[in-house]
Design a protein around this motif. Structure first.
Motif, mmCIF file in Angstrom:
data_model
loop_
_atom_site.group_PDB
_atom_site.id
_atom_site.type_symbol
_atom_site.label_atom_id
_atom_site.label_comp_id
_atom_site.label_asym_id
_atom_site.label_seq_id
_atom_site.Cartn_x
_atom_site.Cartn_y
_atom_site.Cartn_z
ATOM 1 N N THR B 158 -4.093 19.153 9.624
ATOM 2 C CA THR B 158 -3.691 18.046 10.492
ATOM 3 C C THR B 158 -4.900 17.357 11.105
ATOM 4 N N PHE B 159 -5.702 18.135 11.814
ATOM 5 C CA PHE B 159 -6.856 17.540 12.485
ATOM 6 C C PHE B 159 -7.887 17.097 11.459
ATOM 7 N N GLY B 160 -7.975 17.834 10.346
ATOM 8 C CA GLY B 160 -8.883 17.447 9.277
ATOM 9 C C GLY B 160 -8.593 16.036 8.777
ATOM 10 N N ALA B 161 -7.334 15.728 8.539
ATOM 11 C CA ALA B 161 -6.982 14.392 8.030
ATOM 12 C C ALA B 161 -7.406 13.324 9.037
ATOM 13 N N TYR B 163 -9.788 13.620 11.476
ATOM 14 C CA TYR B 163 -11.263 13.568 11.512
ATOM 15 C C TYR B 163 -11.807 12.794 10.308
ATOM 16 N N HIS B 164 -11.198 13.043 9.136
ATOM 17 C CA HIS B 164 -11.645 12.386 7.907
ATOM 18 C C HIS B 164 -11.659 10.867 8.091
ATOM 19 N N GLN B 165 -10.559 10.317 8.623
ATOM 20 C CA GLN B 165 -10.491 8.860 8.802
ATOM 21 C C GLN B 165 -11.480 8.399 9.876
ATOM 22 N N LEU B 166 -11.622 9.196 10.944
ATOM 23 C CA LEU B 166 -12.562 8.815 12.005
ATOM 24 C C LEU B 166 -13.990 8.776 11.481
ATOM 25 N N VAL B 170 -12.202 4.677 8.831
ATOM 26 C CA VAL B 170 -11.017 4.065 8.234
ATOM 27 C C VAL B 170 -9.953 4.001 9.323
ATOM 28 N N TRP B 176 0.193 5.269 7.559
ATOM 29 C CA TRP B 176 -0.683 6.359 7.091
ATOM 30 C C TRP B 176 -0.269 7.686 7.732
ATOM 31 N N GLY B 179 2.765 9.105 6.258
ATOM 32 C CA GLY B 179 2.497 9.718 4.955
ATOM 33 C C GLY B 179 1.922 11.119 5.110
ATOM 34 N N VAL B 180 0.991 11.277 6.063
ATOM 35 C CA VAL B 180 0.401 12.592 6.337
ATOM 36 C C VAL B 180 1.486 13.568 6.801
ATOM 37 N N ASP B 182 4.683 13.388 6.364
ATOM 38 C CA ASP B 182 5.639 13.636 5.282
ATOM 39 C C ASP B 182 5.147 14.776 4.377
ATOM 40 N N ILE B 183 3.875 14.726 4.002
ATOM 41 C CA ILE B 183 3.334 15.782 3.137
ATOM 42 C C ILE B 183 3.298 17.123 3.877
ATOM 43 N N LEU B 184 2.800 17.106 5.120
ATOM 44 C CA LEU B 184 2.685 18.357 5.874
ATOM 45 C C LEU B 184 4.052 18.975 6.151
#
Lengths: 194, 194
Positions: B158-161, B163-166, B170, B176, B179-180, B182-184
Motif C-alpha cells: 500500500t505505502f509502496g505504491a 511512495y512510488h508515485q511520490l 507522478v 489511480w 485501481g490500487v 481494487d487490486i489489493l
C-alpha cells in the motif's frame, strides 16, 4: 543513454562504468563525484565531464548496465501470469546485494536533481515498462489476468513494494517476496488462486 | 517526538512547526536549515538547536503534526476490509497537495542521514502500523480478509505504491487509487470481489 560527443572507446567506457559501480557500492551516490570516478578509472576528468552531465547521469548508466546483466525476461511458454511471477522474483533478487542500496540512492538523488529524475524515468522506468506491459496485456488476452486491471497500476504496486523496503532499509527475503506475489497474483488473477 | 531539554512553550513550538512546514512546502527539505526556521518563526537559534538535532528531525515532526491532523481512522462499524479501503483513500488524499512532495524529500533525506531514517521508522511508520495492523487482523477474524496474508506485507504494498508515485513525481488521482485498492482488496479478500 545515447553517447554524447566523440565516440567512446569501449574499453575505457566499460572501465568507467565499473569504477562508478564500485564507488557507488563502497560510498553511495551522495558521496560520488565525477573526479573520484576519473581517478579510479584512470580516465581524464575532461573525458568524464564531456560524456556525463552529472553524478546522477553516470550513476544511472552504471546501475542500468548492472541491472541489464542481472535481469532478463526469457519467455518459457508459461501463461502470462506465471511469467510475471517469475519476473517479480528476479527483480527482487536483483535488488538484494549491492544494487538495492544504490537504487535507493538514485531515488534520493531524483528528489534533489530533476535531470536525474528525467533520466531515471526515461532510461530505466520506461524501457522496463515497455517490456512488461505487453506481457500483462497478453495475460488479459490469454485469460490468466482478469480484465479491468491497469497494467501500469500493477507495476506501481510491484515496484512500489520493492522501493518501500529499499528506502526503509528493510532487507527482503524469498518469504517476503512470496507474500507480495501472493497478494498481487490473487489481486489480478482471473480465477482466484485462493 | 519526546521534547528534549526544558519544556517548550506551546505557542512557540506551534509557531516553529508552522514555519518549518511552510519552508518545506516552499523550498523542499534539501534546502531547509534550522537557521531559516529560526528566522521565519522568530525563535532563537539556540532554542532550535537545543530541541532538534537536525533538519531531518524538525521536518519529520512538522510533517507528522500535519499528517495527524489530516489522517484519522474513525471506525464506522463496517467490516475491516471496508474500513481499510476508506483508510487507503484518506492516505492517498493526504499525499496530494503539499504533503506528498515533502514526504518524498524526507525519504530522500533518510538515504543520506541514518538518524532521520530512524526517526521516520520510529515516529511515522511504527505508530501508523500499530493502528492499522490490528484492523487487518480483525479482518481475518471477521472473515473479510483471507487467512494467510501478512498484514505488514499488505502495508508494504500500500505505502509502496504511494511512495512510488511520490518519488517519480507522478500525480495520483481517485481513478489511480481506485485501481490500487481494487487490486489489493481482490488480493486479500476472503471472497473475491471480481
Amino acid at each position: 543513454m545515447a553517447p554524447v560527443g566523440r565516440p567512446r572507446s569501449d574499453a575505457s567506457h566499460a572501465a568507467i562504468l565499473k569504477a562508478t559501480y564500485e564507488l557507488l557500492r563502497e560510498e553511495g551516490l551522495a558521496r560520488l563525484t565525477l573526479d573520484k570516478v576519473a581517478t579510479r578509472a584512470g580516465a581524464s576528468r575532461s573525458t568524464l565531464y564531456r560524456w556525463w552531465p552529472s553524478r546522477g547521469a553516470i550513476a544511472m548508466e552504471a546501475t542500468l548496465d548492472m541491472l541489464n546483466r542481472e535481469l532478463s525476461l526469457e519467455p518459457k511458454g508459461d501463461n502470462a501470469l506465471a511469467e510475471f511471477r517469475r519476473l517479480l522474483k528476479s527483480v527482487a533478487r536483483a535488488m538484494r546485494g549491492s544494487t538495492g542500496p544504490i537504487m535507493a540512492g538514485i531515488l534520493a538523488e531524483c528528489q534533489r536533481d530533476p535531470e536525474t529524475l528525467r533520466l531515471f524515468k526515461e532510461n530505466l522506468v520506461a524501457p522496463r515498462r515497455a517490456e512488461v506491459v505487453p506481457l500483462l496485456e497478453r495475460g488479459i488476452q490469454d485469460g490468466s489476468i482478469r480484465p479491468g486491471v491497469a497494467p501500469h497500476t500493477i507495476l506501481d504496486l510491484t515496484f512500489g513494494a520493492i522501493y518501500h523496503q529499499l528506502l526503509l532499509h528493510v532487507p527482503t527475503d524469498d518469504a517476503w517476496m512470496d507474500g507480495v506475489i501472493d497478494i498481487l497474483v490473487n489481486g489480478i488473477a482471473a480465477k482466484p488462486a485462493a
